[in-house]
Design an enzyme around this catalytic site. Structure first.
Site, PDB file in Angstrom:
ATOM      1  CG  HIS A  74      -0.823 -11.903  -2.509  1.00 30.15           C
ATOM      2  ND1 HIS A  74      -0.775 -12.863  -1.531  1.00 30.15           N
ATOM      3  CD2 HIS A  74      -0.492 -12.548  -3.664  1.00 30.15           C
ATOM      4  CE1 HIS A  74      -0.420 -14.028  -2.062  1.00 30.15           C
ATOM      5  NE2 HIS A  74      -0.258 -13.862  -3.361  1.00 30.15           N
ATOM      6  CD  GLU A  75      -1.409 -11.034  -7.176  1.00 24.91           C
ATOM      7  OE1 GLU A  75      -0.447 -11.405  -7.859  1.00 24.91           O
ATOM      8  OE2 GLU A  75      -2.124 -11.816  -6.532  1.00 24.91           O
ATOM      9  CG  HIS A 112       3.609 -12.505  -6.358  1.00 25.01           C
ATOM     10  ND1 HIS A 112       4.295 -13.565  -5.837  1.00 25.01           N
ATOM     11  CD2 HIS A 112       2.291 -12.749  -6.114  1.00 25.01           C
ATOM     12  CE1 HIS A 112       3.438 -14.423  -5.288  1.00 25.01           C
ATOM     13  NE2 HIS A 112       2.218 -13.945  -5.436  1.00 25.01           N
ATOM     14  CG  ASP A 171       1.329 -17.330  -4.425  1.00 26.13           C
ATOM     15  OD1 ASP A 171       1.152 -16.183  -3.981  1.00 26.13           O
ATOM     16  OD2 ASP A 171       1.058 -17.666  -5.590  1.00 26.13           O
TER      17      ASP A 171
END
Length: 913
Positions: free
Chosen positions: A156-157, A160, A167
């Site tokens: 998930h990170e 980014h 998000d």
């Protein structure tokens, strides 16, 4: 090389604070290489943490491979281990890996207990992030219930960091109205759950269904969308990667375009997979047909700093006062910037190299003086850059390997043979630091900059103090922040007829150790007056008439407050530089890190300047921040940087101040310098702001039971300390090179900036009130000519067919100056707007030559007409129905479990379409 030389270079490439991101990540045959995970020096020694990092990345690699359709995996990772940890045989010295270019930082939580994984994102959609932040407790698996498996959260990170997606949840707005029905913010919309609120009084808690606000039609504050633990949906990782079934990013087919989340706001309603698909990574890869290997890891332990100055003393250094300026800047570096315990050597070169000093360790002031006396005193001869570099490698290898060592190379930049040692530089593992002094540079040096990092630039305009700023920025990339030299002030002025240069410098409570006042001049020593905050006059300046500089080292810790200075001279240029260090190793100093979003800019592409102001992990708010941008022509533009969440600024009140730069006047190099002042309006947050990061799981439903996590650590945007933070800082932002700039008069080719903070709400029943931050005529500068506002009941029609959507009458709407607050009230006409209607609004700004901005973020209003008569008030027994008031003792540690019979769950669960 002779005096016809046109430029001088101080190559300050890799570690210059405030430069463009220096990530070493490379994508090679589907595998990411060069990832740097750094363990913060303040993390207590724990060898198991290293294995836990390995386990997390290995798990993440498999998940990343599945999530991207076998397109990407993690190939190799370097783990930076603090110098204070015990040495081991398998720990080796880093090469280019440093804390400053780390992609992942593992540090203790700030404040304690806040273990939220997050990623710094300063840019817009599709732009790479800065760094992933993780805590030891998170990596150790102590936060599984709150964030899910570490490997999944890491992916998930990574999305980014690498691909610039955002998000798909919203902690500030968890529900929205769609066609008159309440929906949870999520992606995809097929994810199921229950809307409940946990109420606590005294020492006990109970769960009840959410009640809706009869004015807004939305649920009460505190209502949570609690997910079923078993799902069938496969997307999306940017919403809830912790759910077992979720193994994909949202695509065009299942993306929830109506959800008011940051992905929709920042990426124009595009799905995360669409953004990833547009990335350079995606374009240069194809899915793998075989299973990749597990990641490999290298363990790197930080060692003592090793620096060798490689200084050009060829004939052209005698022109333009350059050699003397080199001595002034070199003395600042040797007497102040370089940290105690560092090893420093010096080589000079003309047509051949000369060892001025072998490596010596800086243990005292006498060691610093020894090296300062070896700075070159005369300029003559030709230029052989490779001779200087090779000699420096030899000096370093007498004591240490060149891996991770640093070279500060001062050179002319017109040595056509420099490419002959490019491979040696690359193979050495040394970090080359660079800045250009003068109006031009040889192409070979530009290639060297591309090979090792970034370029910076300092002009021959002495009053801009660029050369001293460059050397002053050369603090260690691996040293503790408490040991780094911090620049409080840097300014210059050309004086005439016994004029005075007066000013003040603020020494705040976070700095004060090793405070140095440095004054330089071009002709004769000026009169120097300095007073501390108590009004006591300071004497004892060390005057060096040959180098044309004077300095005063304040003993102990400098007094906190405003220091005043007055300098008097005639017909010459003076500069003042003030540096200091942290006053206390346990109190993080306020720091300013500045950079640009790219190191080359092709007109009319705008450039973004950033300044990140922090005290430790906490942002500094409401500071006065300006950037000074100087072109190769010597023209300086002053740019106010803002933290308002509009224009170039991605997020409001996050301590990152941003602004577009459009005022090009010529091709070539531009230097960037940032000044930041605190003052009465600056404030320090108690905690870090909401960053891009994995969703905190409020709870989940498993086997017909609601299992609650402890409440998420509060991050209140309004929770600001009233204590004033007065400080002053300057920071080098490196340099960039502009091309394709036309000759004057330069045409207006810059449109207004995109509006990114449009908000809408119902006013007075049938009116719509819009608010946004005004763009300018050129991005976020000047004043736009007019606004075009359009509305639609279809969000996709408004995005894709904006020019065909219904236009609102804006005759009375006169644009304000850029960065002003705009307010506009209108009544929808010629469109059905009744109870349950969703209306979508967007704005386009137009400048005086009819250039149009991009379409704004799309705002929505949902008309909710409350019932004329309130429904019957339920009896006390029904108030909490269908949940019985089962109390939970809040003092019981661990996860509280509320057992609820299936018949109650059946009534409790609200249908989420």
């Amino acid at each position: 090389m002779g005096p016809f030389k046109s430029s001088v270079f101080i190559l300050i490439l890799h570690l210059l604070e405030g430069a463009l991101s220096n990530s070493l990540i490379q994508l090679n045959n589907n595998g990411y290489e060069g990832i740097v995970v750094a363990i913060d020096p303040n993390v207590p020694e724990d060898e198991t943490l290293i294995q836990q990092i390995k386990d997390m990345v290995t798990q993440a690699s498999l998940y990343l491979l599945e999530a991207t359709g076998k397109r990407f995996y993690f190939k190799n990772v370097a783990i930076l281990i603090p110098e204070t940890w015990k040495t081991k045989a398998d720990y080796v010295r880093p090469k280019l890996e440093t804390y400053k270019n780390a992609d992942v930082l593992v540090a203790e939580s700030t404040p304690p207990g806040n273990d939220e994984p997050y990623t710094e994102q300063m840019g817009n959609c599709g732009e790479k992030g800065e760094r992933i932040h993780l805590t030891p407790d998170f990596i150790a698996g102590k936060k599984l219930a709150e964030y899910g498996p570490q490997g999944r959260a890491f992916v998930h990170e990574w999305a980014h960091l690498r691909w610039g997606v955002f998000d798909e949840y919203n902690n500030d707005e968890k529900f929205y109205l769609s066609n008159g029905r309440i929906q949870a913010v999520r992606c995809s919309a097929g994810i199921t759950g229950t809307n409940v609120v946990k109420k606590c009084q005294g020492g006990s808690c109970y769960t009840k269904r959410c009640t809706f606000n009869k004015v807004t039609g939305l649920y009460e504050k505190g209502c949570e969308f609690v997910l079923q633990s078993r799902q069938t949906e496969k997307a999306s990782i940017m919403f809830a990667q912790h759910v077992d079934s979720i193994v994909e990013f949202c695509t065009e087919q299942n993306h929830n375009k109506e959800a008011p989340n940051k992905q929709n706001q920042k990426c124009n309603l595009r799905s995360t997979w669409e953004v990833i698909r547009d990335s350079e990574d995606f374009k240069k890869t194809t899915p793998m047909t075989t299973q990749p290997p597990n990641p490999t890891f290298s363990l790197l332990q930080i060692g003592q700093r090793i620096v060798c100055l490689v200084l050009d003393k060829s004939g052209s250094m005698a022109t333009g006062n350059r050699l003397n300026r080199l001595n002034q800047a070199g003395q600042l570096f040797l007497l102040q910037t370089v940290e105690l315990g560092s090893w420093v050597g010096m080589v000079t070169f003309d047509s051949a190299a000369h060892v001025q000093n072998e490596l010596i360790q800086i243990n005292s002031g006498s060691d610093r003086d020894t090296l300062a006396k070896r700075l070159p005193a005369a300029a003559s001869g030709g230029t052989s850059i490779c001779s200087g570099l090779r000699s420096a490698f030899t000096v370093i290898r007498k004591k240490y390997p060149t891996d991770g060592s640093e070279i500060v190379l001062l050179t002319d930049g017109e040595d056509n043979t420099i490419s002959g040692c490019f491979n040696e530089v690359k193979q050495s593992g040394a970090i080359i630091h660079t800045v250009a002094l003068g109006p031009s540079a040889a192409q070979e040096l530009e290639e060297l900059s591309k090979m090792t990092g970034l370029q910076t630039y300092a002009s021959d305009q002495v009053q801009n103090n660029g050369l001293i700023d460059a050397f002053g920025a050369l603090s260690s990339g691996n040293g503790a922040v408490s040991q780094r030299s911090i620049q409080l002030e840097s300014k210059g002025l050309t004086l005439q007829n016994s004029q005075w240069m007066n000013g003040t410098v603020i020494v705040d409570s976070t700095v004060g150790k090793d405070t140095l006042f440095l004054i330089t001049w071009t002709m004769q020593p000026p009169q120097i007056l300095l007073w501390d905050p108590s009004g006591q006059k300071q004497g004892g300046f060390v005057v060096d008439k040959n180098t044309k500089m004077a300095y005063l080292q304040i003993p102990g810790i400098a007094k906190v407050g405003t220091w005043k200075y007055s300098l008097q001279a005639s017909s010459q240029t003076l500069t003042l530089t003030v540096t200091s260090r942290a006053s206390n190793a346990t109190l993080p100093p306020i720091t300013v890190t500045s950079k640009t979003n790219k190191d080359t800019s092709k007109f009319p592409s705008p450039l973004v300047v950033y300044a990140n102001i922090r005290q430790g992990a906490s942002p500094i708010l409401r500071a006065s921040v300006t950037a000074l941008i100087e072109s190769v022509n010597g023209k300086t533009v002053t740019l106010e940087l803002l933290d308002n969440g509009a224009g170039a600024d991605a997020t409001k009140d996050d301590g990152v101040y941003s602004r577009y730069f459009t005022t090009y006047d010529t091709n070539g190099r531009y230097s960037v310098k940032v000044r930041a002042l605190g003052g009465v309006n600056a404030a320090r947050r108690r905690v870090i702001p909401q960053q891009s990061g994995a969703l905190y799981i409020p709870g989940w439903i498993e086997n017909d039971e609601i299992q609650w996590n402890p409440p998420r650590p509060e991050i209140n945007k309004d929770d600001v300390q009233h204590k004033q933070v007065c400080f002053s800082r300057t920071s080098s932002g490196g340099s960039f090179v502009a091309s394709d700039v036309p000759n004057a008069p330069i045409p207006d080719l810059f449109p207004p900036g995109q509006i990114t903070d449009l908000k809408a709400e119902i006013h007075g029943g049938s009116l719509i009130n819009l608010t946004w931050t005004a763009p300018g005529d050129d991005y976020d500068h000047g004043t736009a000519h007019k606004y075009i506002i359009r509305i639609s009941t279809s969000i996709l029609d408004l995005r894709d067919k904006f020019n065909e959507s219904l236009q609102v009458n804006t005759t009375a709407l006169i644009p304000k100056e850029a960065n002003s607050e705009e307010v506009f009230l209108f009544k929808p006409e010629n469109i059905t707007f009744e109870n349950g209607t969703d209306l979508f609004i967007a704005i386009q700004a137009v400048d005086k030559v009819d250039l149009k901005s991009e379409i704004s973020n799309i705002a929505r209003v949902s008309l909710f007409i409350p019932p004329q008569t309130p429904p019957e008030t339920p009896s006390p027994d029904e108030t909490s129905a269908p949940c019985p008031n089962i109390h939970i003792n809040s003092t019981i540690p661990g996860i509280h479990i509320l057992k609820i019979m299936w018949k109650w769950i059946g009534e409790l669960q609200l249908s989420i379409a």
